[in-house]
Design a protein around this motif. Structure first.
Motif, PDB file in Angstrom:
ATOM      1  N   SER A  69      13.453  77.442  31.848  1.00 14.74           N
ATOM      2  CA  SER A  69      12.440  77.595  32.885  1.00 14.74           C
ATOM      3  C   SER A  69      12.789  78.847  33.676  1.00 14.74           C
ATOM      4  N   PRO A  70      11.796  79.621  34.129  1.00 19.48           N
ATOM      5  CA  PRO A  70      12.123  80.853  34.853  1.00 19.48           C
ATOM      6  C   PRO A  70      12.813  80.600  36.191  1.00 19.48           C
ATOM      7  N   GLU A  71      12.590  79.450  36.778  1.00 19.17           N
ATOM      8  CA  GLU A  71      13.398  79.097  37.940  1.00 19.17           C
ATOM      9  C   GLU A  71      14.062  77.773  37.629  1.00 19.17           C
ATOM     10  N   PHE A  72      15.341  77.694  37.906  1.00 20.75           N
ATOM     11  CA  PHE A  72      16.050  76.457  37.624  1.00 20.75           C
ATOM     12  C   PHE A  72      17.173  76.283  38.620  1.00 20.75           C
ATOM     13  N   ALA A  73      17.626  75.040  38.743  1.00 16.41           N
ATOM     14  CA  ALA A  73      18.647  74.726  39.734  1.00 16.41           C
ATOM     15  C   ALA A  73      20.025  74.898  39.111  1.00 16.41           C
ATOM     16  N   MET A  74      20.912  75.512  39.861  1.00 17.44           N
ATOM     17  CA  MET A  74      22.256  75.707  39.342  1.00 17.44           C
ATOM     18  C   MET A  74      23.285  75.359  40.412  1.00 17.44           C
ATOM     19  N   LEU A  75      24.352  74.734  39.948  1.00 16.78           N
ATOM     20  CA  LEU A  75      25.518  74.513  40.803  1.00 16.78           C
ATOM     21  C   LEU A  75      26.549  75.557  40.450  1.00 16.78           C
ATOM     22  N   GLU A  76      27.032  76.295  41.459  1.00 14.79           N
ATOM     23  CA  GLU A  76      28.203  77.132  41.242  1.00 14.79           C
ATOM     24  C   GLU A  76      29.260  76.713  42.249  1.00 14.79           C
ATOM     25  N   ALA A  77      30.486  76.521  41.757  1.00 18.97           N
ATOM     26  CA  ALA A  77      31.581  76.097  42.634  1.00 18.97           C
ATOM     27  C   ALA A  77      32.795  77.000  42.401  1.00 18.97           C
ATOM     28  N   TYR A  78      33.441  77.378  43.473  1.00 19.45           N
ATOM     29  CA  TYR A  78      34.642  78.217  43.385  1.00 19.45           C
ATOM     30  C   TYR A  78      35.763  77.550  44.161  1.00 19.45           C
TER      31      TYR A  78
ATOM     32  N   ASN B 155      21.407  75.303  44.211  1.00 23.25           N
ATOM     33  CA  ASN B 155      20.059  75.745  44.539  1.00 23.25           C
ATOM     34  C   ASN B 155      19.469  76.540  43.385  1.00 23.25           C
ATOM     35  N   ARG B 156      18.310  77.133  43.640  1.00 22.51           N
ATOM     36  CA  ARG B 156      17.559  77.747  42.558  1.00 22.51           C
ATOM     37  C   ARG B 156      18.025  79.163  42.232  1.00 22.51           C
ATOM     38  N   VAL B 157      17.987  79.505  40.950  1.00 21.77           N
ATOM     39  CA  VAL B 157      18.134  80.883  40.510  1.00 21.77           C
ATOM     40  C   VAL B 157      16.923  81.215  39.634  1.00 21.77           C
ATOM     41  N   PHE B 158      16.694  82.493  39.430  1.00 21.82           N
ATOM     42  CA  PHE B 158      15.455  82.933  38.795  1.00 21.82           C
ATOM     43  C   PHE B 158      15.771  83.916  37.673  1.00 21.82           C
ATOM     44  N   ARG B 159      15.247  83.654  36.502  1.00 21.47           N
ATOM     45  CA  ARG B 159      15.499  84.569  35.399  1.00 21.47           C
ATOM     46  C   ARG B 159      14.180  84.862  34.692  1.00 21.47           C
ATOM     47  N   ASN B 160      13.902  86.149  34.584  1.00 24.04           N
ATOM     48  CA  ASN B 160      12.595  86.599  34.096  1.00 24.04           C
ATOM     49  C   ASN B 160      12.610  86.645  32.572  1.00 24.04           C
ATOM     50  N   GLU B 161      12.745  85.466  31.980  1.00 22.80           N
ATOM     51  CA  GLU B 161      12.909  85.387  30.537  1.00 22.80           C
ATOM     52  C   GLU B 161      11.985  84.332  29.957  1.00 22.80           C
ATOM     53  N   GLY B 162      12.232  83.952  28.736  1.00 19.99           N
ATOM     54  CA  GLY B 162      11.313  83.072  28.022  1.00 19.99           C
ATOM     55  C   GLY B 162      11.161  81.702  28.665  1.00 19.99           C
ATOM     56  N   ILE B 163      10.048  81.074  28.374  1.00 24.36           N
ATOM     57  CA  ILE B 163       9.772  79.726  28.852  1.00 24.36           C
ATOM     58  C   ILE B 163       9.601  78.834  27.630  1.00 24.36           C
TER      59      ILE B 163
END
Length: 498
Positions: free
Chosen positions: A267-276, A254-262
């Motif tokens: 992209s300030p919001e992007f989709a990430m997979l995290e698996a444990y 799902n999406r995560v958000f980082r207040n950084e450069g474009i």
RNA sequence: GGGCCUCUAGCUCAAUCGGCAGAGCAGCGGACUUUUAAUCCGCGGGUUCGGGGUUCGAUCCCCCGGGGGCCCA
């Protein structure tokens, strides 16, 4: 409803004309936007039912089809239109004086513009040129477009493509393909993880504390709690809580958000997979990651060979190379360096290769800088770069064979980082020390440093099994597969207001 | 944050040295019963991103601001 448009004089001519056509349709008692249309076949169904009819054939089959008009070829007594539906299937409609009558033919020529959705009822035939067509005995406006379609034969400018993705989707098949490729990749990742016993969870996007990565967060406000909240920069700390609770294979996509450069890769919001995965190491996560990437390539191309937008082809098939960070740097500088190499020697090497360093940097930070400046962009084939100095991976378990190293890898493809993984740090005492250090940085004004999350530490204190963790950027994965920029892989990327 | 490029008709783009702002597609009118980005004849369509300056005259030169892109940090 109104047909009066006081501001009409200010509108572009073509919009005025189309508005007038809409009004005329309504005044004539016809509908411009009927609530329901009675189609019998999708365009695709007509095509599939008649794959190769000979030239100039009349099937006798009556159908009613619907589509957007993308080409119009009106002659005196016989009009042609190309209709297209959502999956990209196109079908020709023919309207002849003989079959629809003079009034309806004239009304068609007068009322129908490129971009309109229309219904055409009639017989399935082929034209004298062999084009599969519906020869109309009647037609109906389904949705009148009052804004002219962009030129269908040229791509939109890059800015318009992003700002008006709806228009981009109408005129550019590759834009439509990307939407479907992305969906296929997401489905493939979920299926592959599901098959391996991973459970998908949804953890908080609004967080009281930000952590799990080093990045600037977006801040928002809860009125009910009267407190600031952060949009998550990573789901990591909650997924680890899940593992503590016994969800031993868990992932979030799902999406995560980082207040950084474009820019073209951020992209300030992007989709990430995290698996444990409990009882797994970073080696197991490497194996898993390779399988996920190859499955994604298969989902899009039916092969491990990916085709980029520039026409180049690249086979991602394994085995993938695996090197330690120090080996990779050694190759690049032509001289063996290791975790033993003192900072002064590394500084000399950096000077030889024109890599600028900060005075405060330790040996580990210098090695990482040398890697990023000299090696990373050269790694085209998928490569796991592993065993980073602990000071540049402060939240990772130290290496089983050398405490100065961390059990971590980055997966580099086409010169950019696609995924990262750790043998996770599960010792709650060490974890607390490391997070304390981070929170001191945060208190000292480092906006990227993590805050001290007591609840997370409490979870860790209950005991977390040894666990492998992996994170992969989904937008990056699409970029690797297609060779496109991040704004092409995201359907509606954030853009500055017009 | 710095450097470079760019913004002109609905869309994609031209415009010479500073001298009446153009083309293709789209639109409007006309012709055409087998087209495939149909063709042919005719016509209309502009806050040249915004503001200021220089000039007899600015799409063009200068300054300020905005959008977009590329490179660098």
């Amino acid at each position: 409803m109104t047909n009066e448009h006081p501001g009409d004089e200010a509108l572009p001519e073509q919009i005025r004309v189309r508005r007038a056509k809409r009004a005329e349709l309504l005044e004539s008692g016809a509908e411009a936007y009927p609530v329901e249309v009675h189609r019998t076949h999708a365009l695709r169904e007509v095509r599939q039912a008649h794959p190769d009819l000979p030239v100039d054939t009349a099937t006798g089959e009556q159908v009613a089809v619907v589509g957007r008009v993308i080409f119009l070829r009106n002659t005196g007594k016989l009009c042609f239109a190309t209709l297209r539906e959502g999956d990209g299937t196109e079908l020709q409609a023919m309207l002849s004086l003989a079959n629809v009558g003079g009034d309806e033919l004239a009304r068609w020529k007068l009322m129908v513009d490129l971009g309109d959705h229309v219904l055409v009822h009639g017989e399935v035939i082929t034209s004298r040129r062999g084009e599969l067509s519906v020869s109309a005995d009647r037609w109906q406006m389904v949705s009148k477009a009052i804004r002219p379609l962009p030129v269908a034969h040229r791509e939109l400018s890059e800015e318009t493509r992003v700002r008006q993705r709806y228009a981009d989707l109408i005129v550019r098949p590759q834009a439509r393909d990307m939407v479907r490729s992305r969906a296929r990749v997401l489905r493939t990742l979920r299926n592959a993880l599901d098959e391996r016993g991973f459970i998908e969870v949804e953890t908080p996007m609004l967080q009281l504390l930000h952590g799990g990565a080093t990045a600037r967060p977006f801040v928002t406000r809860s009125n009910a709690l009267d407190t600031d909240l952060y949009l998550r920069i990573a789901p990591e700390l909650f997924l680890k809580r899940s593992v503590v609770g016994g969800i031993e294979r868990v992932f979030e996509l799902n999406r995560v958000f980082r207040n950084e450069g474009i820019d073209s890769t951020h992209s300030p919001e992007f989709a990430m997979l995290e698996a444990y995965q409990a009882y797994a190491t970073y080696d197991d996560m490497a194996e898993l990651t390779q399988q996920l990437v190859l499955a994604s390539a298969h989902a899009v191309f039916g092969s491990t060979v990916v085709r980029h937008a520039d026409g180049s082809e690249h086979d991602l098939a394994g085995p993938w190379r695996s090197v330690t960070l120090h080996e990779a740097v050694s190759e690049a500088v032509g001289e063996a360096v290791s975790v033993e190499t003192p900072a002064e020697s590394l500084r000399k090497l950096a000077a030889v290769h024109d890599v600028e360093l900060k005075d405060s940097w330790s040996a580990g930070e210098i090695i990482l800088e040398l890697f990023e400046k000299l090696v990373e962009h050269t790694l085209i084939k998928p490569t796991f770069v592993r065993d980073y100095p602990v000071e540049v991976r402060p939240l990772t378990r130290q290496h089983r064979s050398d405490p100065r190293l961390a059990e971590a890898w980055d997966l580099i493809v086409f010169g950019t980082e696609l995924a990262t993984a750790y043998s996770e740090l599960v010792d709650p005492v060490v974890q607390r020390e490391r997070l304390n250090a981070q929170s001191l940085l945060a208190a000292a004004g480092d906006a990227e440093a993590m805050q001290l999350d007591e609840d997370f530490l409490r979870a860790m204190e209950y005991g977390m099994p040894p666990t492998g963790g992996m994170g992969m950027g989904i937008d990056r994965l699409l970029m690797v597969l297609t060779g496109l920029g991040i704004r092409e892989t995201i359907l509606f990327p954030l853009v500055r207001p017009e």
